[in-house]
Write a protein that holds these residues in place. Structure first.
Motif, PDB file in Angstrom:
ATOM      1  N   LEU A 425      21.745  17.186 -18.477  1.00 53.12           N
ATOM      2  CA  LEU A 425      22.074  15.992 -19.262  1.00 53.12           C
ATOM      3  C   LEU A 425      22.283  14.789 -18.354  1.00 53.12           C
ATOM      4  CD1 LEU A 425      22.898  14.622 -21.975  1.00 53.12           C
ATOM      5  CD2 LEU A 425      25.253  15.329 -21.450  1.00 53.12           C
ATOM      6  N   MET A 426      22.997  14.971 -17.260  1.00 54.74           N
ATOM      7  CA  MET A 426      23.276  13.864 -16.363  1.00 54.74           C
ATOM      8  C   MET A 426      22.000  13.336 -15.709  1.00 54.74           C
ATOM      9  SD  MET A 426      26.513  13.140 -16.505  1.00 54.74           S
ATOM     10  CE  MET A 426      26.123  13.283 -18.262  1.00 54.74           C
ATOM     11  N   GLN A 427      21.085  14.241 -15.339  1.00 59.18           N
ATOM     12  CA  GLN A 427      19.832  13.794 -14.741  1.00 59.18           C
ATOM     13  C   GLN A 427      18.957  13.081 -15.774  1.00 59.18           C
ATOM     14  OE1 GLN A 427      19.017  13.910 -11.337  1.00 59.18           O
ATOM     15  NE2 GLN A 427      17.606  12.413 -12.217  1.00 59.18           N
ATOM     16  N   LEU A 428      18.893  13.628 -16.986  1.00 55.24           N
ATOM     17  CA  LEU A 428      18.167  12.954 -18.058  1.00 55.24           C
ATOM     18  C   LEU A 428      18.734  11.557 -18.309  1.00 55.24           C
ATOM     19  CD1 LEU A 428      17.724  15.770 -20.753  1.00 55.24           C
ATOM     20  CD2 LEU A 428      15.881  14.557 -19.557  1.00 55.24           C
ATOM     21  N   GLN A 429      20.063  11.456 -18.274  1.00 53.60           N
ATOM     22  CA  GLN A 429      20.683  10.156 -18.516  1.00 53.60           C
ATOM     23  C   GLN A 429      20.319   9.145 -17.439  1.00 53.60           C
ATOM     24  OE1 GLN A 429      23.295   9.176 -21.415  1.00 53.60           O
ATOM     25  NE2 GLN A 429      21.582   7.928 -20.743  1.00 53.60           N
ATOM     26  N   ALA A 430      20.331   9.572 -16.186  1.00 56.57           N
ATOM     27  CA  ALA A 430      19.942   8.671 -15.093  1.00 56.57           C
ATOM     28  C   ALA A 430      18.490   8.235 -15.249  1.00 56.57           C
ATOM     29  CB  ALA A 430      20.156   9.355 -13.746  1.00 56.57           C
ATOM     30  N   ASP A 431      17.626   9.160 -15.624  1.00 55.36           N
ATOM     31  CA  ASP A 431      16.208   8.835 -15.800  1.00 55.36           C
ATOM     32  C   ASP A 431      15.998   7.851 -16.949  1.00 55.36           C
ATOM     33  OD1 ASP A 431      15.624  10.560 -13.750  1.00 55.36           O
ATOM     34  OD2 ASP A 431      14.974  12.204 -15.048  1.00 55.36           O
ATOM     35  N   ILE A 432      16.701   8.049 -18.040  1.00 52.09           N
ATOM     36  CA  ILE A 432      16.509   7.210 -19.221  1.00 52.09           C
ATOM     37  C   ILE A 432      17.162   5.836 -19.044  1.00 52.09           C
ATOM     38  CG2 ILE A 432      17.201   7.011 -21.663  1.00 52.09           C
ATOM     39  CD1 ILE A 432      16.543  10.005 -21.922  1.00 52.09           C
ATOM     40  N   PRO A 436      21.680   4.733 -11.423  1.00 57.23           N
ATOM     41  CA  PRO A 436      22.446   5.924 -11.042  1.00 57.23           C
ATOM     42  C   PRO A 436      23.567   6.226 -12.039  1.00 57.23           C
ATOM     43  CG  PRO A 436      22.145   4.470  -9.163  1.00 57.23           C
ATOM     44  CD  PRO A 436      21.700   3.701 -10.365  1.00 57.23           C
ATOM     45  N   VAL A 437      23.818   7.501 -12.243  1.00 58.77           N
ATOM     46  CA  VAL A 437      24.928   7.978 -13.059  1.00 58.77           C
ATOM     47  C   VAL A 437      25.924   8.646 -12.122  1.00 58.77           C
ATOM     48  CG1 VAL A 437      25.600   9.681 -14.805  1.00 58.77           C
ATOM     49  CG2 VAL A 437      23.597   8.225 -15.187  1.00 58.77           C
ATOM     50  N   VAL A 438      27.172   8.209 -12.162  1.00 58.25           N
ATOM     51  CA  VAL A 438      28.184   8.656 -11.202  1.00 58.25           C
ATOM     52  C   VAL A 438      29.264   9.439 -11.929  1.00 58.25           C
ATOM     53  CG1 VAL A 438      29.823   7.942  -9.440  1.00 58.25           C
ATOM     54  CG2 VAL A 438      27.717   6.616  -9.791  1.00 58.25           C
ATOM     55  N   ARG A 439      29.395  10.725 -11.582  1.00 60.85           N
ATOM     56  CA  ARG A 439      30.355  11.608 -12.238  1.00 60.85           C
ATOM     57  C   ARG A 439      31.464  11.989 -11.267  1.00 60.85           C
ATOM     58  NH1 ARG A 439      31.384  17.094 -12.712  1.00 60.85           N
ATOM     59  NH2 ARG A 439      29.704  17.615 -11.282  1.00 60.85           N
ATOM     60  N   PRO A 440      32.739  11.715 -11.599  1.00 63.43           N
ATOM     61  CA  PRO A 440      33.834  12.096 -10.702  1.00 63.43           C
ATOM     62  C   PRO A 440      33.966  13.611 -10.621  1.00 63.43           C
ATOM     63  CG  PRO A 440      34.704  11.331 -12.793  1.00 63.43           C
ATOM     64  CD  PRO A 440      33.224  11.060 -12.820  1.00 63.43           C
ATOM     65  N   THR A 441      34.287  14.106  -9.438  1.00 60.98           N
ATOM     66  CA  THR A 441      34.452  15.548  -9.272  1.00 60.98           C
ATOM     67  C   THR A 441      35.726  16.042  -9.953  1.00 60.98           C
ATOM     68  OG1 THR A 441      35.489  15.127  -7.126  1.00 60.98           O
ATOM     69  CG2 THR A 441      33.139  15.635  -7.131  1.00 60.98           C
ATOM     70  N   MET A 442      36.705  15.135 -10.144  1.00 63.76           N
ATOM     71  CA  MET A 442      37.927  15.468 -10.869  1.00 63.76           C
ATOM     72  C   MET A 442      37.689  15.117 -12.341  1.00 63.76           C
ATOM     73  SD  MET A 442      41.025  14.827 -12.355  1.00 63.76           S
ATOM     74  CE  MET A 442      41.352  13.090 -12.162  1.00 63.76           C
ATOM     75  N   SER A 443      37.684  16.124 -13.208  1.00 69.61           N
ATOM     76  CA  SER A 443      37.248  15.925 -14.594  1.00 69.61           C
ATOM     77  C   SER A 443      38.295  15.282 -15.496  1.00 69.61           C
ATOM     78  CB  SER A 443      36.828  17.275 -15.192  1.00 69.61           C
ATOM     79  OG  SER A 443      37.928  18.174 -15.204  1.00 69.61           O
ATOM     80  N   GLU A 444      39.552  15.280 -15.097  1.00 66.98           N
ATOM     81  CA  GLU A 444      40.622  14.811 -15.984  1.00 66.98           C
ATOM     82  C   GLU A 444      40.887  13.314 -15.838  1.00 66.98           C
ATOM     83  OE1 GLU A 444      41.691  16.624 -18.250  1.00 66.98           O
ATOM     84  OE2 GLU A 444      40.986  18.585 -17.596  1.00 66.98           O
ATOM     85  N   THR A 445      39.845  12.489 -15.911  1.00 67.67           N
ATOM     86  CA  THR A 445      40.033  11.051 -15.698  1.00 67.67           C
ATOM     87  C   THR A 445      40.799  10.384 -16.842  1.00 67.67           C
ATOM     88  OG1 THR A 445      37.810  10.701 -16.589  1.00 67.67           O
ATOM     89  CG2 THR A 445      38.040  10.755 -14.202  1.00 67.67           C
ATOM     90  N   THR A 446      40.619  10.849 -18.069  1.00 66.04           N
ATOM     91  CA  THR A 446      41.366  10.259 -19.180  1.00 66.04           C
ATOM     92  C   THR A 446      42.855  10.513 -19.016  1.00 66.04           C
ATOM     93  OG1 THR A 446      39.489  10.539 -20.678  1.00 66.04           O
ATOM     94  CG2 THR A 446      41.646  10.218 -21.689  1.00 66.04           C
ATOM     95  N   ALA A 447      43.206  11.753 -18.704  1.00 65.99           N
ATOM     96  CA  ALA A 447      44.613  12.088 -18.483  1.00 65.99           C
ATOM     97  C   ALA A 447      45.157  11.355 -17.254  1.00 65.99           C
ATOM     98  CB  ALA A 447      44.774  13.590 -18.313  1.00 65.99           C
ATOM     99  N   LEU A 448      44.317  11.198 -16.218  1.00 64.34           N
ATOM    100  CA  LEU A 448      44.750  10.468 -15.021  1.00 64.34           C
ATOM    101  C   LEU A 448      45.077   9.022 -15.378  1.00 64.34           C
ATOM    102  CD1 LEU A 448      45.219  10.198 -11.985  1.00 64.34           C
ATOM    103  CD2 LEU A 448      42.755   9.766 -11.716  1.00 64.34           C
ATOM    104  N   GLY A 449      44.247   8.397 -16.221  1.00 69.50           N
ATOM    105  CA  GLY A 449      44.524   7.022 -16.629  1.00 69.50           C
ATOM    106  C   GLY A 449      45.850   6.900 -17.347  1.00 69.50           C
ATOM    107  N   TYR A 478      23.899  10.943  -9.648  1.00 66.20           N
ATOM    108  CA  TYR A 478      22.564  11.352 -10.106  1.00 66.20           C
ATOM    109  C   TYR A 478      21.650  10.128 -10.057  1.00 66.20           C
ATOM    110  CZ  TYR A 478      24.735  15.639 -11.795  1.00 66.20           C
ATOM    111  OH  TYR A 478      25.410  16.834 -11.873  1.00 66.20           O
ATOM    112  N   GLN A 479      20.627  10.196  -9.221  1.00 71.21           N
ATOM    113  CA  GLN A 479      19.682   9.095  -9.085  1.00 71.21           C
ATOM    114  C   GLN A 479      18.522   9.271 -10.059  1.00 71.21           C
ATOM    115  OE1 GLN A 479      20.080   6.460  -7.314  1.00 71.21           O
ATOM    116  NE2 GLN A 479      21.508   6.962  -5.646  1.00 71.21           N
TER     117      GLN A 479
END
Length: 524
Positions: A425-432, A436-449, A478-479
């Motif tokens: 999905l992330m690669q498809l999104q970058a292509d479309i 670049p699509v940049v995904r944080p390695t720490m998944s809990e960004t909403t809770a972090l905010g 993802y480029q």
């Protein structure tokens, strides 16, 4: 009054989660989550149980504290708590009656929306947009509250006798956690207030004219406060005495968690739906291309409010869940990546999952989903791939609208949410998107905010917004992997009415499904 009544009307959610962060490293020390069951009693109705929501919060707190104790961590060191990190939905509660929550995807208010639009000059769904930044839609709180008053006698009686109070779920949780009937605090923050259609995003107050338009007494509304201050203190459980000091709507929390504090910085959250939000600074940008203008955050009583443009897509991860629950072509949502990868293409199959109408940039509640381009060769792998492409195409539409409104094309997209674990999905999104699509390695960004907002509050002060004090977020990038010829396929103006004869699904011919009589085409 709040002290003498127990009537609450609130707003949406899927799970409760309580992560505890290390304030120096922003690492998750411990966490626990509880699933919230959704119910679908009628076509277009989506509900949740308010008692279950509240109990899930208590369960998360107790289990997380148990885990911290097992790790040898002193829970008295916990400095802040945000009860709205993952809850943004609607509930009604009275003395003896519980009515299940109306989730934001709920469509029972469509007739209410039509009546409200009918009484505007020129029957204009954007009639209130100058004050609210929002179109009149089933998505927002005032419409749902109006429906409850019109259709539930107990709610109408409570409102008319002055024994009702209203708020989004952050309000409900803060009130309960700070004592409920015994002195509970009835408040919300500017980000949640800005999504009710009763809040003036310019004056930063409840608007009496808006309240009159929806015929909702302003006396039942909560006090509006900043996103970062001490609202009250926990009255019970393992965290008794801990300040509740941060409150953000989930998209605003993700924006803060991604450290998007500069004008133009943008993130997209992939969950049940997709929500792209761009920081536009201290002045609101009113959209001419179907986006919402909303409050991004106000991180302190005396701090300025920051605004944002938001594009909301109703169905993203929910389409995958539909493939699992309704069609049974996958056993778990995580299976979608393997199944779609096996095909490598949708082979001309289109999937527009307009299960709850179309949100940004169309705001067409009467739209319905469609799958087309099927041949005898089409199989479940192609349909899985088409579902992922649908998420990406809808995101591209929102991004194009955002680029037009801001006047500055986005050069990268920061992403978060459960679906971002899907690498295809992330690669498809970058292509479309062709960026670049940049995904944080720490998944809990909403809770972090949410945690950042809590930690910034005066009297807590475990975080700072000074550049040297900002938490760094490591990320995977993802480029785009398309050549110049392929790039031209994606550079076009979405019209949802252009017919293109091709067997290959691209972002250029995806909009042809709008020509279907199932979905009204207002461009013709």
């Amino acid at each position: 009054t709040v002290d003498s009544c127990e009537t609450f009307i609130l707003k949406d959610l899927i799970k409760s989660k309580l992560p505890v962060f290390n304030a120096r490293t922003a690492e998750v020390v411990s966490q626990h989550q509880v699933e919230i069951r959704q119910r679908f009693p009628k076509e277009g109705w989506v509900e949740e149980d308010p008692k279950e929501i509240l109990q899930s919060v208590y369960d998360c707190m107790e289990r997380t504290c148990e885990k911290l104790t097992q790790l040898g961590t002193d829970i008295s060191n916990i400095k802040g708590n945000n009860p709205s990190a993952v809850v943004r939905w609607r509930v009604f509660k009275s003395n003896t009656l519980f009515i299940l929550s109306e989730v934001w995807l709920d469509l029972r208010t469509q007739s209410t929306v039509e009546k409200l639009i009918e009484k505007t000059p020129d029957k204009n769904k954007n009639y209130l947009k100058d004050k609210t930044g929002l179109p009149i839609s089933t998505y927002f709180s005032a419409v749902k509250l109006r429906w409850l008053i019109d259709n539930v006698e107990e709610v109408a009686d409570a409102v008319h006798t002055g024994c009702a109070v209203f708020g989004t779920v952050d309000t409900w949780l803060i009130w309960c956690l700070t004592g409920g009937k015994n002195g509970g605090v009835h408040c919300t923050d500017v980000t949640n207030a800005s999504r009710t259609m009763l809040f003036n995003i310019h004056t930063m107050e409840w608007d009496l004219e808006l309240c009159k338009y929806f015929d909702i007494p302003h006396q039942i509304l909560p006090e509006v406060r900043s996103s970062s201050e001490i609202y009250g203190y926990m009255k019970g459980g393992s965290l008794a005495g801990v300040p509740i000091s941060g409150c953000l709507g989930d998209q605003s929390a993700a924006l803060v968690g991604q450290m998007c504090f500069k004008d133009g910085q943008t993130k997209n959250t992939y969950g049940t739906g997709c929500f792209m939000i761009q920081n536009t600074g201290v002045k609101p940008v009113m959209s001419d291309h179907g986006l919402l203008t909303t409050i991004a955050y106000k991180l302190g009583k005396d701090k300025p409010a920051y605004y944002a443009l938001e594009g909301s897509v109703a169905i993203a991860g929910a389409a995958v869940r539909w493939l699992k629950d309704n069609l049974g072509i996958i056993k778990s949502s995580s299976d979608i990546e393997k199944l779609a990868t096996a095909a490598g293409t949708s082979y001309g199959c289109y999937f527009v999952p307009a299960f709850s109408g179309l949100y940004a940039p169309y705001w067409e509640p009467s739209a319905r989903g469609i799958i087309c381009g099927l041949t005898q060769f089409t199989n479940k792998s192609h349909l899985a791939f088409a579902a992922l492409e649908a998420v990406c195409f809808q995101t591209r539409e929102v991004l194009d609208a955002m680029n037009q409104d801001s006047g500055v094309p986005l050069t990268k997209l920061q992403v978060d949410g459960g679906m971002t674990a899907n690498k295809l999905l992330m690669q498809l999104q970058a292509d479309i998107l062709c960026i670049p699509v940049v995904r944080p390695t720490m998944s809990e960004t909403t809770a972090l905010g949410a945690a950042v907002a809590a930690g910034l509050a005066e009297g807590v002060c475990v975080w700072t917004l000074h550049p040297h004090g900002l938490t760094s977020v490591t990320a995977e990038k993802y480029q785009p992997q398309i050549n110049k010829e392929g790039e031209n396929l994606f550079n076009f103006n979405f019209g949802w009415g252009h017919r293109k004869k091709t067997s290959k699904v691209t972002v250029a011919n995806f909009p042809l499904v709008k020509c279907s009589p199932i979905i009204p085409n207002h461009n013709q």
